[in-house]
Scaffold this motif. Structure first.
Motif, short mmCIF file in Angstrom:
data_model
loop_
_atom_site.label_atom_id
_atom_site.label_comp_id
_atom_site.label_asym_id
_atom_site.label_seq_id
_atom_site.Cartn_x
_atom_site.Cartn_y
_atom_site.Cartn_z
N GLY A 180 0.79 -1.22 0.00
CA GLY A 180 0.00 0.00 0.00
C GLY A 180 0.82 1.27 0.00
O GLY A 180 0.29 2.36 -0.23
N PHE A 181 2.12 1.17 0.27
CA PHE A 181 3.00 2.35 0.30
C PHE A 181 4.10 2.25 -0.74
O PHE A 181 4.39 3.21 -1.44
CB PHE A 181 3.61 2.51 1.69
N GLY A 182 4.78 1.12 -0.83
CA GLY A 182 5.87 0.96 -1.78
C GLY A 182 7.18 0.64 -1.10
O GLY A 182 7.21 -0.11 -0.11
N LEU A 183 8.25 1.23 -1.60
CA LEU A 183 9.61 0.92 -1.14
C LEU A 183 10.17 2.11 -0.39
O LEU A 183 10.07 3.25 -0.85
CB LEU A 183 10.51 0.60 -2.34
N CYS A 184 10.77 1.87 0.77
CA CYS A 184 11.38 2.98 1.50
C CYS A 184 12.90 2.90 1.37
O CYS A 184 13.49 1.82 1.29
CB CYS A 184 10.94 3.02 2.96
N GLU A 185 13.52 4.09 1.33
CA GLU A 185 14.95 4.20 1.12
C GLU A 185 15.52 5.28 2.03
O GLU A 185 14.81 6.13 2.55
CB GLU A 185 15.26 4.56 -0.33
N ARG A 245 -0.62 -10.41 0.59
CA ARG A 245 -1.62 -11.33 0.02
C ARG A 245 -2.92 -10.59 -0.29
O ARG A 245 -3.60 -10.88 -1.27
CB ARG A 245 -1.93 -12.47 0.98
N GLU A 246 -3.28 -9.65 0.56
CA GLU A 246 -4.57 -8.97 0.43
C GLU A 246 -4.56 -7.87 -0.61
O GLU A 246 -5.63 -7.40 -1.02
CB GLU A 246 -4.98 -8.39 1.79
N ALA A 247 -3.40 -7.43 -1.05
CA ALA A 247 -3.30 -6.33 -2.01
C ALA A 247 -3.57 -6.85 -3.42
O ALA A 247 -2.91 -7.78 -3.89
CB ALA A 247 -1.93 -5.68 -1.94
N ALA A 248 -4.52 -6.23 -4.10
CA ALA A 248 -4.92 -6.71 -5.42
C ALA A 248 -3.84 -6.54 -6.47
O ALA A 248 -3.82 -7.27 -7.47
CB ALA A 248 -6.19 -5.97 -5.86
N ASP A 249 -2.94 -5.59 -6.27
CA ASP A 249 -1.94 -5.29 -7.30
C ASP A 249 -0.61 -6.01 -7.06
O ASP A 249 0.36 -5.76 -7.79
CB ASP A 249 -1.70 -3.79 -7.41
#
Length: 275
Positions: A180-185, A245-249
Protein backbone atom coordinates in the motif's frame (compact mmCIF):
# COMPACT_ATOMS: atom_id res chain seq x y z
CA UNK A 1 10.15 -11.63 22.17
CA UNK A 2 13.27 -9.71 23.18
CA UNK A 3 12.82 -6.09 24.21
CA UNK A 4 14.97 -4.92 21.29
CA UNK A 5 12.81 -6.85 18.80
CA UNK A 6 9.65 -5.52 20.46
CA UNK A 7 10.95 -1.95 20.24
CA UNK A 8 11.71 -2.41 16.57
CA UNK A 9 8.19 -3.74 15.97
CA UNK A 10 6.62 -0.83 17.86
CA UNK A 11 8.57 1.68 15.78
CA UNK A 12 7.47 -0.02 12.56
CA UNK A 13 3.84 0.09 13.65
CA UNK A 14 3.75 3.71 14.76
CA UNK A 15 5.67 4.84 11.68
CA UNK A 16 2.82 3.55 9.55
CA UNK A 17 0.15 5.32 11.65
CA UNK A 18 -0.54 6.52 15.16
CA UNK A 19 -1.18 3.58 17.46
CA UNK A 20 -2.67 3.24 20.93
CA UNK A 21 -1.53 0.99 23.76
CA UNK A 22 -4.38 -1.48 23.25
CA UNK A 23 -3.57 -1.93 19.54
CA UNK A 24 0.13 -2.42 20.21
CA UNK A 25 -0.56 -4.87 23.03
CA UNK A 26 -2.83 -6.95 20.79
CA UNK A 27 -0.48 -6.85 17.80
CA UNK A 28 2.59 -7.91 19.78
CA UNK A 29 0.92 -10.28 22.23
CA UNK A 30 2.23 -8.62 25.38
CA UNK A 31 0.57 -6.81 28.27
CA UNK A 32 -0.43 -3.17 28.12
CA UNK A 33 1.91 -2.50 31.05
CA UNK A 34 4.83 -3.82 28.98
CA UNK A 35 3.82 -1.61 26.06
CA UNK A 36 3.66 1.46 28.30
CA UNK A 37 7.17 0.76 29.60
CA UNK A 38 8.42 0.29 26.03
CA UNK A 39 6.82 3.54 24.89
CA UNK A 40 8.32 5.41 27.81
CA UNK A 41 11.77 4.07 26.96
CA UNK A 42 11.44 4.85 23.23
CA UNK A 43 10.19 8.36 24.02
CA UNK A 44 13.15 8.88 26.36
CA UNK A 45 15.44 7.88 23.50
CA UNK A 46 13.57 10.38 21.27
CA UNK A 47 12.61 7.64 18.84
CA UNK A 48 8.87 8.39 19.04
CA UNK A 49 6.43 10.83 20.64
CA UNK A 50 4.04 9.76 23.39
CA UNK A 51 0.40 10.72 22.89
CA UNK A 52 -2.62 10.30 25.12
CA UNK A 53 -3.05 6.52 25.28
CA UNK A 54 -0.44 5.70 22.66
CA UNK A 55 2.33 7.04 20.44
CA UNK A 56 3.13 8.65 17.11
CA UNK A 57 6.29 8.76 15.03
CA UNK A 58 8.78 11.58 15.35
CA UNK A 59 9.04 13.68 12.20
CA UNK A 60 12.27 12.71 10.44
CA UNK A 61 12.70 9.46 12.38
CA UNK A 62 15.07 7.09 10.60
CA UNK A 63 17.68 4.49 11.43
CA UNK A 64 21.33 4.40 10.37
CA UNK A 65 22.04 2.41 7.23
CA UNK A 66 23.86 -0.89 7.52
CA UNK A 67 27.30 -1.05 5.92
CA UNK A 68 27.91 -3.13 2.81
CA UNK A 69 29.78 -5.73 4.86
CA UNK A 70 26.86 -5.98 7.30
CA UNK A 71 24.44 -6.44 4.42
CA UNK A 72 26.57 -9.16 2.88
CA UNK A 73 26.63 -11.05 6.18
CA UNK A 74 22.89 -11.02 6.93
CA UNK A 75 20.12 -13.30 5.64
CA UNK A 76 22.46 -15.02 3.17
CA UNK A 77 20.40 -18.17 2.71
CA UNK A 78 17.22 -16.16 2.25
CA UNK A 79 18.85 -13.96 -0.37
CA UNK A 80 20.13 -16.99 -2.29
CA UNK A 81 16.68 -18.61 -2.21
CA UNK A 82 15.03 -15.39 -3.38
CA UNK A 83 17.61 -14.93 -6.14
CA UNK A 84 17.08 -18.52 -7.33
CA UNK A 85 13.32 -17.93 -7.55
CA UNK A 86 13.83 -14.61 -9.32
CA UNK A 87 16.07 -16.18 -11.97
CA UNK A 88 13.15 -18.37 -13.05
CA UNK A 89 11.40 -15.20 -14.28
CA UNK A 90 14.18 -14.41 -16.75
CA UNK A 91 13.83 -15.88 -20.24
CA UNK A 92 16.38 -16.23 -23.02
CA UNK A 93 16.65 -12.95 -24.93
CA UNK A 94 15.25 -10.77 -22.13
CA UNK A 95 16.46 -7.32 -21.23
CA UNK A 96 16.45 -7.00 -17.44
CA UNK A 97 17.42 -4.40 -14.89
CA UNK A 98 19.26 -5.37 -11.70
CA UNK A 99 19.04 -2.84 -8.88
CA UNK A 100 21.75 -2.21 -6.31
CA UNK A 101 22.07 -4.40 -3.23
CA UNK A 102 23.24 -7.84 -2.21
CA UNK A 103 20.09 -9.74 -3.22
CA UNK A 104 20.29 -8.45 -6.79
CA UNK A 105 24.01 -9.29 -6.72
CA UNK A 106 23.03 -12.86 -5.81
CA UNK A 107 20.60 -12.87 -8.76
CA UNK A 108 23.48 -11.81 -11.02
CA UNK A 109 25.41 -14.94 -9.97
CA UNK A 110 22.46 -17.13 -10.96
CA UNK A 111 22.11 -15.41 -14.32
CA UNK A 112 25.83 -15.67 -15.05
CA UNK A 113 25.65 -19.44 -14.63
CA UNK A 114 22.69 -19.96 -16.96
CA UNK A 115 24.40 -19.49 -20.35
CA UNK A 116 21.47 -17.46 -21.70
CA UNK A 117 21.42 -14.64 -24.21
CA UNK A 118 20.55 -11.67 -22.01
CA UNK A 119 20.90 -7.93 -21.93
CA UNK A 120 21.45 -6.87 -18.32
CA UNK A 121 21.20 -3.20 -17.41
CA UNK A 122 22.37 -2.39 -13.90
CA UNK A 123 23.64 0.21 -11.46
CA UNK A 124 24.99 -2.56 -9.21
CA UNK A 125 28.78 -2.68 -9.25
CA UNK A 126 28.77 -6.05 -7.47
CA UNK A 127 26.65 -7.46 -10.30
CA UNK A 128 28.98 -5.94 -12.91
CA UNK A 129 31.94 -7.85 -11.50
CA UNK A 130 29.94 -11.07 -11.76
CA UNK A 131 28.46 -10.56 -15.22
CA UNK A 132 31.32 -8.82 -17.04
CA UNK A 133 32.67 -12.07 -18.52
CA UNK A 134 29.49 -14.15 -18.48
CA UNK A 135 28.89 -15.90 -21.84
CA UNK A 136 25.92 -14.52 -23.76
CA UNK A 137 25.36 -11.50 -21.49
CA UNK A 138 25.36 -8.01 -22.95
CA UNK A 139 26.03 -5.75 -19.99
CA UNK A 140 25.13 -2.08 -19.66
CA UNK A 141 26.30 -0.18 -16.59
CA UNK A 142 24.24 2.84 -15.59
CA UNK A 143 26.71 5.60 -14.77
CA UNK A 144 26.47 8.23 -12.09
CA UNK A 145 27.71 8.86 -8.58
CA UNK A 146 29.01 5.81 -6.70
CA UNK A 147 27.29 5.06 -3.42
CA UNK A 148 29.83 3.11 -1.38
CA UNK A 149 27.37 1.72 1.19
CA UNK A 150 25.69 -0.32 -1.55
CA UNK A 151 28.33 -0.22 -4.32
CA UNK A 152 25.77 1.16 -6.74
CA UNK A 153 25.41 4.25 -8.89
CA UNK A 154 22.72 6.91 -8.78
CA UNK A 155 22.10 10.58 -9.44
CA UNK A 156 21.30 12.71 -12.51
CA UNK A 157 23.52 10.76 -14.93
CA UNK A 158 21.91 7.47 -13.94
CA UNK A 159 18.44 9.01 -14.28
CA UNK A 160 19.28 10.41 -17.72
CA UNK A 161 20.48 7.02 -18.97
CA UNK A 162 17.34 5.30 -17.72
CA UNK A 163 15.16 7.80 -19.55
CA UNK A 164 16.66 6.54 -22.83
CA UNK A 165 15.93 2.83 -22.48
CA UNK A 166 13.34 0.28 -21.38
CA UNK A 167 13.53 -3.24 -19.95
CA UNK A 168 11.35 -6.34 -19.95
CA UNK A 169 11.71 -6.84 -16.22
CA UNK A 170 13.20 -4.81 -13.38
CA UNK A 171 14.40 -6.52 -10.20
CA UNK A 172 14.44 -4.09 -7.30
CA UNK A 173 15.77 -4.21 -3.76
CA UNK A 174 14.85 -1.80 -0.96
CA UNK A 175 15.53 -0.92 2.67
CA UNK A 176 11.89 -1.78 3.32
CA UNK A 177 8.74 -2.76 1.45
CA UNK A 178 5.25 -1.98 2.69
CA UNK A 179 2.00 -3.05 1.02
CA UNK A 180 0.00 0.00 0.00
CA UNK A 181 3.00 2.35 0.30
CA UNK A 182 5.87 0.96 -1.78
CA UNK A 183 9.61 0.92 -1.14
CA UNK A 184 11.38 2.98 1.50
CA UNK A 185 14.95 4.20 1.12
CA UNK A 186 17.52 6.20 3.07
CA UNK A 187 17.92 8.95 0.45
CA UNK A 188 15.74 10.87 -1.97
CA UNK A 189 18.11 10.00 -4.83
CA UNK A 190 17.67 6.27 -4.22
CA UNK A 191 13.89 6.56 -4.07
CA UNK A 192 13.69 8.67 -7.23
CA UNK A 193 16.02 6.39 -9.18
CA UNK A 194 13.77 3.41 -8.37
CA UNK A 195 10.77 5.41 -9.55
CA UNK A 196 12.60 6.04 -12.83
CA UNK A 197 13.30 2.31 -13.15
CA UNK A 198 9.67 1.39 -12.46
CA UNK A 199 8.51 3.76 -15.21
CA UNK A 200 10.78 2.06 -17.78
CA UNK A 201 9.98 -1.61 -16.98
CA UNK A 202 7.26 -3.82 -18.46
CA UNK A 203 7.28 -5.90 -15.24
CA UNK A 204 8.48 -5.00 -11.74
CA UNK A 205 9.76 -7.60 -9.29
CA UNK A 206 10.77 -6.65 -5.74
CA UNK A 207 13.25 -8.95 -3.95
CA UNK A 208 12.97 -8.69 -0.16
CA UNK A 209 14.03 -10.98 2.69
CA UNK A 210 11.91 -11.18 5.83
CA UNK A 211 13.78 -8.33 7.51
CA UNK A 212 12.47 -5.91 4.84
CA UNK A 213 8.77 -6.81 4.98
CA UNK A 214 6.62 -4.12 6.59
CA UNK A 215 9.76 -2.15 7.40
CA UNK A 216 9.23 1.61 7.24
CA UNK A 217 12.13 3.13 9.12
CA UNK A 218 13.56 5.35 6.41
CA UNK A 219 12.29 8.70 5.19
CA UNK A 220 12.00 8.43 1.42
CA UNK A 221 9.53 6.40 -0.62
CA UNK A 222 9.10 4.96 -4.09
CA UNK A 223 5.36 4.41 -4.61
CA UNK A 224 4.34 1.30 -6.56
CA UNK A 225 1.06 2.30 -8.18
CA UNK A 226 0.89 -0.55 -10.68
CA UNK A 227 0.84 -4.36 -10.56
CA UNK A 228 4.10 -5.83 -9.24
CA UNK A 229 5.55 -9.06 -7.87
CA UNK A 230 7.11 -9.58 -4.47
CA UNK A 231 9.52 -12.48 -3.99
CA UNK A 232 10.40 -13.20 -0.38
CA UNK A 233 11.45 -16.24 1.64
CA UNK A 234 9.41 -19.04 3.19
CA UNK A 235 10.72 -17.94 6.60
CA UNK A 236 8.29 -15.01 6.55
CA UNK A 237 5.39 -15.62 8.93
CA UNK A 238 1.80 -15.17 7.85
CA UNK A 239 1.47 -11.93 9.83
CA UNK A 240 4.13 -10.37 7.63
CA UNK A 241 2.74 -11.84 4.42
CA UNK A 242 -0.94 -11.06 4.95
CA UNK A 243 -0.88 -7.39 3.83
CA UNK A 244 0.79 -8.43 0.58
CA UNK A 245 -1.62 -11.33 0.02
CA UNK A 246 -4.57 -8.97 0.43
CA UNK A 247 -3.30 -6.33 -2.01
CA UNK A 248 -4.92 -6.71 -5.42
CA UNK A 249 -1.94 -5.29 -7.30
CA UNK A 250 0.72 -7.55 -5.72
CA UNK A 251 1.62 -11.07 -6.87
CA UNK A 252 3.25 -12.71 -3.85
CA UNK A 253 5.83 -15.46 -4.37
CA UNK A 254 7.43 -17.29 -1.44
CA UNK A 255 10.80 -18.91 -2.17
CA UNK A 256 11.65 -22.12 -0.24
CA UNK A 257 14.47 -21.55 2.23
CA UNK A 258 16.40 -24.15 4.23
CA UNK A 259 15.84 -24.77 7.95
CA UNK A 260 19.30 -23.57 8.91
CA UNK A 261 18.09 -19.98 8.53
CA UNK A 262 15.07 -20.46 10.78
CA UNK A 263 16.59 -18.67 13.77
CA UNK A 264 17.49 -15.67 11.65
CA UNK A 265 13.94 -15.46 10.35
CA UNK A 266 12.18 -15.92 13.68
CA UNK A 267 12.81 -12.39 14.89
CA UNK A 268 11.46 -10.99 11.62
CA UNK A 269 7.95 -12.43 12.09
CA UNK A 270 6.64 -9.13 13.43
CA UNK A 271 3.17 -7.68 12.87
CA UNK A 272 2.52 -4.70 10.64
CA UNK A 273 -0.37 -2.26 10.37
CA UNK A 274 0.56 -1.66 6.72
CA UNK A 275 -1.85 -2.29 3.90
Amino acid sequence: MKASDRHRAILDLVLMRDANVEQLSSALGVSEATIRRDLAQLAKERRLVRTYGGATARVGTHEPEASLEERKATQREQKEAIAHAAAAHVADGDTVFLDGGTTCAALARHLAARQQELHVVTNNLLAVMTLANAPGVQLTLIGGDVRSSSMSTLGPLAELTLSRLSVDRAFLGADGVVAGFGLCEASAQQAWLKECIVSRAADVVVLADTEKLGRARQQYWTPLQRPWRLITSSLAGETLLQPFREAADIALEVAPCGPSDANAGAADDLPSFAG
